[in-house]
Structure formats: C-alpha cells, structure tokens
Scaffold this motif. Structure first.
Motif, short mmCIF file in Angstrom:
data_model
loop_
_atom_site.label_atom_id
_atom_site.label_comp_id
_atom_site.label_asym_id
_atom_site.label_seq_id
_atom_site.Cartn_x
_atom_site.Cartn_y
_atom_site.Cartn_z
N ASP A 1 4.55 -1.08 4.34
CA ASP A 1 4.85 0.31 4.04
C ASP A 1 5.74 -0.15 5.01
OD1 ASP A 1 5.08 3.29 2.71
OD2 ASP A 1 6.17 3.46 4.88
N THR B 1 8.06 -2.45 3.54
CA THR B 1 8.56 -3.13 2.54
C THR B 1 9.54 -1.81 2.46
OG1 THR B 1 6.80 -1.04 1.92
CG2 THR B 1 7.02 -3.80 1.55
N ASP B 2 9.78 -0.77 3.43
CA ASP B 2 10.69 0.29 4.21
C ASP B 2 9.95 1.22 2.76
OD1 ASP B 2 12.27 1.78 5.17
OD2 ASP B 2 14.59 0.58 4.22
N GLY B 3 8.53 1.09 3.20
CA GLY B 3 8.49 2.56 2.11
C GLY B 3 8.29 3.95 2.31
N GLN C 1 6.82 6.05 3.38
CA GLN C 1 5.61 6.88 3.77
C GLN C 1 4.36 8.11 4.32
OE1 GLN C 1 2.76 7.10 0.19
NE2 GLN C 1 5.37 6.36 -0.17
N SER D 1 12.05 4.00 8.59
CA SER D 1 12.14 4.66 7.70
C SER D 1 11.84 5.92 7.06
CB SER D 1 11.14 4.14 6.31
OG SER D 1 10.25 4.16 6.61
N TYR E 1 3.89 -2.97 -4.71
CA TYR E 1 4.75 -2.10 -3.98
C TYR E 1 5.99 -2.10 -3.99
CZ TYR E 1 3.55 0.73 0.60
OH TYR E 1 3.53 1.80 1.24
N ARG F 1 8.11 1.42 -4.92
CA ARG F 1 8.64 2.60 -3.70
C ARG F 1 10.61 3.12 -4.54
NH1 ARG F 1 11.96 -1.69 -0.21
NH2 ARG F 1 12.81 -1.59 -1.70
N ASP F 2 10.53 1.87 -5.47
CA ASP F 2 12.33 2.15 -5.72
C ASP F 2 12.29 2.43 -7.33
OD1 ASP F 2 12.99 0.17 -4.41
OD2 ASP F 2 12.78 -1.60 -5.83
N LEU G 1 5.01 5.38 -4.93
CA LEU G 1 4.10 5.55 -4.34
C LEU G 1 3.38 7.14 -3.59
CD1 LEU G 1 5.83 3.37 -1.45
CD2 LEU G 1 3.49 2.97 -2.89
#
Lengths: 432, 296, 303
Positions: free
Chosen positions: A69, A72-74, A76, A305, C155, C159-160, C164
C-alpha cells in the motif's frame, strides 16, 4: 432490522464525515495491540470527532499488505504499525509523515533514547514506539536448582549448551533449550544474527561484501544446529516467537533466549504455568558481548498518503502516551503494559513492584547499540537485521537455508555456501 | 444448398461472436491489461522499495530468473505437487465413489461428511492441519503415534512436501469424489448385472465396466484440479513458507517471494510471464489431451 | 419439455428402484449371511472413511468450544464446553460485518459471472466456429497464472479507479477469476442438450432471446445451479485477492481469519472458533445444496 438500517446509515456516514472522521489503523495481532484495540472506546471518548476502524492482521500478512500500500501510494491506511527496520527506510523514501511537531504534553524526551533513535531518520522522528524489546535468556529456576546449576551474572553460550544437555529430557516433554527455528528475517534470522554477532561475525564487510561463509558464521551456525537440533523441542524448525512462547509457558523448555517482551506474558499466571519458577539472565555471549542482544520496537506511523493526518496523529500520541500506559496498567494489570518505550514506565513504582524484570529489560534496551553491533566494523545499522531494503529478501532466503541445515537436509557448510551465493546475487542485482 | 449453408455459417458465426463477445472481451481485458503491464514491467528494473530508480532493463530480469537455481527446483516441486495430488485424488476418488455408491445405513450422511473438506477455506484447512493435526508435540497425529509407542513425526521439517501434498489432497479428494459419485449414478446397472451373470468378479466389473464409464468424469476432475493445483499458494504460505530450504517452494510461491518479499516487480513480472507461458504449454498439451477425452 | 424432465429424473429413480430389487433378490439366495456380513463391513468401512475424512473439521469445531488450556492439552473428547473463545473472538472483530461482505461478494460475483457466461456458452455450444475450442482452452489457461504475478498491476489499476477496499472491486475480480470455469461448465451442460429440442423451438419462430429464456435455461437449470454453487464456494474461499485488495469496509471472512491465524500466546481455541464461524455458512450451504450440485453435475459434464 439492524441490517436494513445499515444501508441508509452508510449514506449518512458520508454526509457527516466532515464532523466525525474515521481513521483506519492497521496493526499486528500481538497481545499488546489487541489490548489497544479493546481500549478504543477510551480514545473515542476523548476525541468524539474521531472514529477508529481496525485492521488487525497476522504479522507477515500485515507487513506485506502495508508495504504494497505505501509503496504504491494506495492510501488505504491512516495509521500503520511498523518496526525499527521499516521506519528509517520508509522515512528516507518520503513515505512517512515526519513527527516533528508533537505536543508538549506528549513528553518526547521521556522516550528511551535507543528506541527513539531507531525510529528516526536524520534526527527526525517518523514513528512513535508502541512497545520495544531487547532479547534475554529465560530459564526455569526449579530445574536449575534441582540440577544444582547456578546462573552466573553473564552466561556464555558454551555454558548454555552444557546446561541444555544436562536438562534435556524428551521423555518428559522437556527440551533443554528452545530457540527460534522458523525461517524468516524477523524470525530465526533475528536470533541467528545476534548469535553470529557474538561469535564475532557480521553480515557484510565495509565494502558490502557478504561474509556468510566466514569462519565466524560457520562456527555460529554449527553451534546453533548442534544446540537446537540435539537439545531442542520436536519441530524446532517451525517454531517462531509465538510457538516458543507457548512451549515455554507450558513448561516444555528449560531455557529460552528470545524477546524481553515475553516477560510480561510469562509472569502472568493466567497465561503461564511457569510464572512462579521463572528466572532470567542476559542473552548469552561467546567471543564478544557486542550485538548479543537485539533491539526492536513496534511503532505507529502515519503514511504520507493518508488524508487524515491530524486525526491519525491524535491517535498516535494517545496510544503511545504515558497516560495510555497507565490506563493499561489500571485495567489489565501492570505486567501487561507495553514495555520498553518510556523512562516514566520504569520509574513507576507499581510497575517496578509487579514486574521484577523491569530494570533488567531497561538495561538490555539501553545497552543495545544498533550502530555498533559487530566485532569488526560493518557498514549497516541494526543488531539483528541489516537496515537496507534488500534485507527482507536476503534474510528470508538465508533463513530458509539455515532451517534446512537445522532439519539436516543440507550440511552447515553447504547451507552457508548457498546462502552466500544467493546473497551475492541479490546484492549484485541491487547494485552494491 | 451450399450457398445457404455457407451464408448460414457466416450469420451463425457472427451471432456466435456477438454472443461470446462479453465473456471473451472481459477475459481478454483481464488477461491482456495485466499481462501487458506484466510484460512491460518484466523489461524494467522496477523495485517498489526503490522509487525513482526505474529504468529499462531489457532481458536482465529473465537472465537473472533463469540463472536462479530456485527456479528449477520450484518447477520440479510444482510438477511433483500437482502430479501426486492428482494421483491420490483421482485414485482415491474412484475407490471412494465405488464405496459410497453401495447401499448402507446412513449413506447420505456419510457422503456429506466425506465431501465437506471441499467447502473449507484453504487457509483454514492449512491452519487446522498445521496446528491441530500435524503439530509435532500437541497435534492429534503426534498423540496417536504416542499411543502406539511410536516417535512423533515432525511433519513440516522432515516431510515438508509430503505434508503439503496430504493437506491439498485432503481438500481435493472430496471434489473428485463428488464428481465421480455423480458419474457413478448413471452407470447402467443392467450391464453390471449382465457381467456378473457372465461370471465377472467385482474386480473385473470395476476394470471393464466402472472405470471406462468414469473416463469422462475423471477427465473433468483432472482438468479442473490441474487449474487450481498449478497455483497452490495458501497451503504453503500458512504452513512452511516454501521451506525448509526450497523443499516446498512451487512456482506460485517463488513469484510470491519475488513480488511481495523483495517487492522486485521487474523480477516477479518476469516470473509471471514464465508462468503464463508454462500455463499455455500445459493448456496446449495436457488440457487438449483431456479435452479429446471429453469429446468422445 | 416435460418429456425431457422425466427423462432426466429417470436415472436417479431407476437407481433407487433397482437397489431394493437387488436386495430382495439377495434375500432369497442362500448367501444371506454373507450378504449381511458384507453389509456390516460396508457400513463400517463407509462410515469409518467418512469420519476419517471429516475428522479435522470435527476436531476444529470441538476445539472451538474448549478453553485455550484444554485445546492444547492431550487430545480428548471429554471436556466442559465453553463459549469463551466465541465471546473473545466476537469482541475483537465483528463477525457479521465480515460475513455480510463474504455473502455479497460471493453471490454478487456469481450472478454477474452467470450473466456474462450464459450467452457465451450458448454460442459456443450451439453456434460453434473453428475457434471455439481454442477460445475455451485459452479461457481456462488464464486461470493458471499465479495471481501474485499480477498483483502490483491490479493494485495500481484499482487505486487509480478507486476500487480498493470496495465490494464492487472484489466482485469484479471474482467474476473474472471464475468466468473461465463458469463458461466451460455451462458449455458442457448446454452441449449435452438434445439439439432437436432447440430446433423445434426455432421452427416455432422463437428468437434467440426467447430460445435462451424459455427453452435453454429451464432445461439446464440444474447445471446452471451447480455451476453457480461451485462459483459461490470458490469466491467464498478465495484468500489472496481479498486479503490484498481490501482493508476494512469490504473485508470478507478470509481477512477475518487472518487476524486470528498466528498470534501470541495460546490461540488454538480462538482460531478454531473463528474458523468454525468462517466456514459454517458455506459448509451448511454446501450440505444443503449438495444434492442440487450432484444433480447438475450428473446431468451435464460427467454423464
């Protein structure tokens, strides 16, 4: 009924998000964190505008999940539970929020210095310690007395082997010694690294050349395989910290070298059958006392993030505060408080009274020096790990080969040779 | 005549295409988008833990992958795992199907019990086997060994791959049983009776009537199981993490190590591409073999 | 249509009818005692093997009702059942939230997969082209790719587009994950349908849609049902994508299990309690629909 209401409520939650912020906290399923989760209400009472959402996962799953996370700069999670290994590496990459404006009341200077240093990058703190640990030797006083063995102030590994041989009694389900055997950079390699350190070895020389086939490694691993293979419990190669904790607390081990954070559980009669027969000593040494015991802390950090950094910081400062420690002491008992983070914990009389290991653990933590843990100089920071991103994979790979030496699948020499080759490959690839 | 047939075929072909379009397009997207990205990443030096260091690497990742001794071991383990589980589940499944086809009191309940493991999450079954069955000091098997005065087997250390095979076979045997049992029900009783009259013993009946009758069902079992067994992951992850050494590392787990322990996306992608190619080879040879069986 | 249905029900009934008949026959032969002995042996063997296979599940359920100390002590069937592990587990994670996600995701993805697969399987079965078989094999081969190989691309994509930790995201992934199997199974069911029935419908001037809705679907319902059941089971038990693509609001039961899997201290009883709760719905569902599944499978792929 409840379910039917859930849907309109979900819509409502979005509408009121401006007032009540929900932060997602990701953490490990260790006891101390489970206690933290159970005390959520206390936090929410103090911060009525913040709601806490928990994601509790097993350590390996959590680590992998968080790394994916954050890399990938998720976005969450708002609060992540990470360790001394990740904190500086992630901070360097700009993945974590710097914690340089902590409120006065937090008393940053109360945090133990080695722990605080371990969570800093270039002098700035990036994660707040939730609990911290070093390693030490646990032993059964009743067995030692029976055998007429006196525990010296600083035991050596050679002595430990003699005692293990003497006390080993597989017919009565008693192992002479329990040690970590489960492969993993944070499992067997944490212990093995300290063993190698004290045998005078190191992971890399100053030019980053791996030294896994050096005489010090050979000697240390041969010693480990002999000791744990002959006097260890059955299935030693799949025992990690948790498995050994269970074994020792049920009285299946005469000795155990592992994290100081186990002391609180072993002294708790509700969880341990050996609470009244428990002795402890510093981690054994061989050639050198350097790096014989490790330093680790589980800490809370805010990913860059996160969109709710303020609320996240409020949670961080609450969960790692002195007040939190007192809250746990009052509600769960003082042996259960998260250890190793604050001077004030060790000054607390109740803690000193109920946790006989307190001063001892404090010394162990204060005397562990991640910047100088090997006999010969090394280029890396970390006692039981090497503070570079590649170490996760190297440590786990080497951990596997050492486990195969432990089960007798390969000889120690072969195992170390293949570990050396694999490490060389990885380091070459990483451009060292 | 031939004209209409030809045009009919094109119209049919068009209709066929348009009807298949949703599934095919979606699967193409599902395959091609990640596959495209995977192929692209596999040509890059790309490690998630090293942001800003991405660069074109050519075939470097593949070279690194193919010089890794672990790759060959992992392929061997994959084959061994898939092969053993197939043999156990198909063999055992046939025998159990014959057994559960016989009348006996409570057969319905016995059947339901026997197919239950198929409904259990792989993670849960791995956890149960690891902790409660195969644990070397507190497991049921260790206790049983103790009762008979035998030394407890340290399953995951001394027989790692065998242990994984046992767990996986336990999960898939019920599936084979379910399908084969179903197929058994359409077995022609008169034919069996006639063979019996001709003096055929139960063994002869089994080999000359039952087994040929089950051929197609066995093909189905092999095909579906193979698809799942090639990517077995949870059972290994929960129990041995691929070890000791490389003893239980299969291809899926090797890629996992590269992708989620090293976060070396480039290398993991190369591994993924190799896995896709292997999957297609398997698809072409084995599945086709099975598929021919299905046609007849 | 009706004629077909009776035909389809025949094998089962025929089977039921013949077995008692053979028993009756057996009773009149002089071999009565040996047949009785055989029956006893069969019963013992059948039950023995069934219990043997079921034992790990039984043991897990029992362990969930033990105290932690009993759970790790020598195996014993005699203990005082307690709900303490269930209480402890529920205090830590709200089971119903996770279970609800599992239900929505498993059934949602199955419905979606069936919707997409039915036209495709129909076309492959009744309007085959030269490429049909190749397409089928290719679809199946997409399933052989280890998902971990494409985790990072997926993933990043998720995300984009903001998928998620959403049920929608999981539904999409599971639909695609199970689509090849669903298409393939439906194809085999459809292909076994006597062609003249559909031809007759076409003579009556039915459109493709009518043909599918009024002829194909009713006739192949058992097959569709068992395909759907298989898809539900596979989605329910999937642990890789669910763990990696969800965090809290869409997390299903597989994530719930991951928070009890290897914690500190004694945990076997709590793990067993959590596991029992996680598998109970799908196990009961499987038991209840087992007959349905078998009927569908007999009728189609394995006849």
């Amino acid at each position: 009924m409840k379910l039917a209401y859930a849907f309109p409520l979900a819509g409502l939650a979005v509408a009121t998000a401006a007032q009540a912020e929900t932060i997602t906290v990701a953490t490990v399923n260790n006891n101390d964190m489970v206690i933290m989760q159970s005390l959520t209400e206390a936090f929410e009472e103090a911060h009525p505008d913040i709601e806490v959402n928990w994601v509790v996962l097993e350590e390996n799953v959590l680590r992998q999940r968080l790394t994916t996370d954050i890399a990938t700069d998720g976005g969450q999670f708002d609060v992540m539970t990470i360790g001394t290994y990740e904190a500086p590496i992630w901070a360097e990459r700009g993945w974590l929020v710097a914690l340089d404006d902590l409120p006065e009341a937090y008393r940053e200077d109360d945090l133990l210095k080695p722990v605080r240093d371990g969570l800093s990058h270039e002098g700035t703190l990036y994660a707040l310690p939730f609990y911290a640990e070093s390693s030490m030797l646990y032993y059964r006083t009743d067995l030692f007395e029976e055998a007429g063995i006196e525990m010296p102030e600083q035991p050596s590994w050679e002595e430990v082997r003699e005692w293990a041989a003497e006390l080993h009694d597989p017919d009565n389900q008693l192992a002479g010694i329990c040690l970590r055997g489960k492969p993993g950079w944070g499992e067997n390699m944490a212990f093995v690294s300290t063993l190698v350190n004290t045998f005078g070895g190191r992971w890399f020389d100053e030019e980053w050349n791996p030294e896994l086939d050096s005489p010090a490694w050979q000697e240390a691993i041969a010693f480990y395989v002999d000791l744990l293979g002959n006097y260890g419990p059955p299935g030693a190669s799949s025992n990690g910290f948790n498995e050994n904790l269970a074994l020792f607390s049920r009285g299946n081990c005469a000795m155990w070298v592992d994290a100081t954070s186990a002391a609180g559980k072993l002294y708790n009669p509700a969880e341990s059958q050996v609470a009244d027969r428990l002795g402890f000593a510093p981690a054994p040494v061989a050639e050198t006392p350097k790096g014989a015991h490790w330093l680790w802390s589980w800490a809370l950090a805010i990913p860059a993030s996160s969109e709710k950094q303020e609320a996240a910081q409020a949670f961080l400062t609450w969960a790692t505060s002195q007040e939190y420690i007192e809250l746990v002491g009052e509600s769960e008992g003082w042996t259960s408080v998260p250890p190793g983070t604050r001077e004030s914990t060790y000054e607390n009389e109740r803690y000193q009274e109920e946790a006989p290991f307190a001063g001892f653990v404090l010394d162990a933590i204060n005397s562990a020096d991640p910047t100088d843990s090997t006999l010969e100089p090394s280029p890396y920071v970390g006692v039981q790990f090497v503070g570079i991103p590649e170490f996760q994979s190297i440590g786990t790979q080497v951990g596997q080969t050492i486990a195969s030496a432990l089960t007798g699948d390969t000889s120690v020499e072969q195992a170390l040779q293949s570990a050396q080759r694999a490490t060389e490959r990885t380091m070459q690839r990483a451009g060292y | 005549m031939s004209k209409t047939r030809a045009s009919g075929r094109t119209v049919g072909g068009l209709r066929s295409l348009s009807l298949q379009a949703p599934a095919v397009t979606l699967l193409l997207l599902w395959m091609l988008v990640p596959l495209g990205m995977t192929v692209w990443f596999s040509l890059q030096r790309y490690n998630l833990l090293m942001p800003g260091m991405e660069s074109f690497a050519g075939l470097e990742n593949y070279e690194y992958l193919f010089t890794d001794p672990a790759l060959w071991r992992a392929m061997g383990n994959t084959l061994l795992l898939v092969g053993s589980v197939l043999v156990i589940t198909v063999g055992g499944g046939v025998l159990l199907a014959v057994l559960f086809q016989q009348e006996f009191p409570g057969r319905g309940i016995a059947r339901v019990l026997a197919i239950s493991p198929f409904f259990v999450m792989p993670t849960v079954s791995a956890l149960v086997w690891k902790n409660m069955m195969m644990h070397p000091s507190n497991g049921v098997l260790a206790w049983l060994a103790g009762v008979f005065g035998l030394p407890a087997v340290d399953w995951f250390s001394s027989l790692p791959l065998t242990s994984i095979i046992i767990i996986v076979a336990w999960q898939w045997l019920p599936f084979a049983l379910l399908i084969l049992l179903t197929a058994m029900q359409s077995l022609d009783d008169d034919q069996v009776e006639a063979a019996r009259m001709d003096g055929a013993g139960p063994i002869a009946v089994f080999f000359y009537i039952t087994l040929p009758h089950l051929k197609r069902a066995i093909s189905v079992v092999i095909m579906i199981e193979m698809i799942f067994l090639l990517t077995i992951f949870a059972e290994i992850y929960v129990t041995t993490s691929g070890g000791p050494g490389l003893a239980t590392t299969n291809l899926a787990f090797l890629i996992y190590i590269q992708a989620l322990l090293d976060f070396d996306v480039g290398l993991a992608s190369a591994g993924g591409v190799v896995a896709i190619i292997l999957a297609n080879i398997v698809a072409i040879f084995l599945v086709r073999l099975v598929a021919r069986n299905l046609e007849s | 249509m009706t004629t077909y249905k009776t035909k389809q029900a025949l094998p089962a009934e025929g089977h039921l009818a013949t077995t008692p008949a053979s028993e009756v026959r057996a009773r009149h032969t002089p071999l009565v005692p040996s047949v009785g002995a055989r029956r006893i042996w069969l019963t013992l063997l059948g039950w023995g093997i069934a219990l043997f296979i079921f034992f790990p599940i039984l043991w897990m359920v029992l362990t969930g009702f033990k105290s932690e100390a009993e759970a790790i002590a020598d195996p014993s069937l005699i203990f005082t059942p307690t709900l303490e592990s269930y209480v402890a587990v529920q205090a830590r994670a709200d089971y119903f939230k996770f279970a609800m996600n599992s239900v929505v995701v498993a059934f949602g993805s199955t419905l979606l997969a069936l919707l997409i697969a039915i036209p495709s399987a129909y076309a492959m079965a009744f309007l085959p082209t030269k490429r049909t078989k190749g397409t089928l094999l290719w679809m199946l081969s997409t399933k052989m790719l280890p998902p971990v190989g494409v985790l990072v691309p997926i993933y990043l994509l998720f995300r984009d587009v903001g998928l998620l930790d959403t049920r929608t995201g999981l539904v999409i992934v599971y639909t695609l994950m199970n689509l090849p199997i669903v298409v393939w199974m439906l194809y085999t069911f459809f292909k076994d349908l006597p062609r003249d029935i559909l031809e007759a419908g076409r003579m009556d001037g039915a459109s493709t849609l009518q043909e599918v809705l009024y002829l194909l679907l009713p006739l192949t319902l058992p097959g569709i049902a068992s395909t759907g059941l298989l898809s539900v089971i596979l989605s329910w038990n999937e642990a890789f994508w669910s763990l990696n693509l969800t965090s809290s609001s869409a997390a299903p039961l597989t994530a719930y299990i991951a928070s009890f899997s290897s914690p500190e201290g004694l945990f076997w009883a709590k793990l067993s309690a959590a596991s029992t709760m996680a598998i109970a719905p799908i196990l009961v569902f499987g038991w209840l629909t087992q007959k349905q599944m078998v009927r569908g499978l007999t009728f189609g792929a394995v006849k």
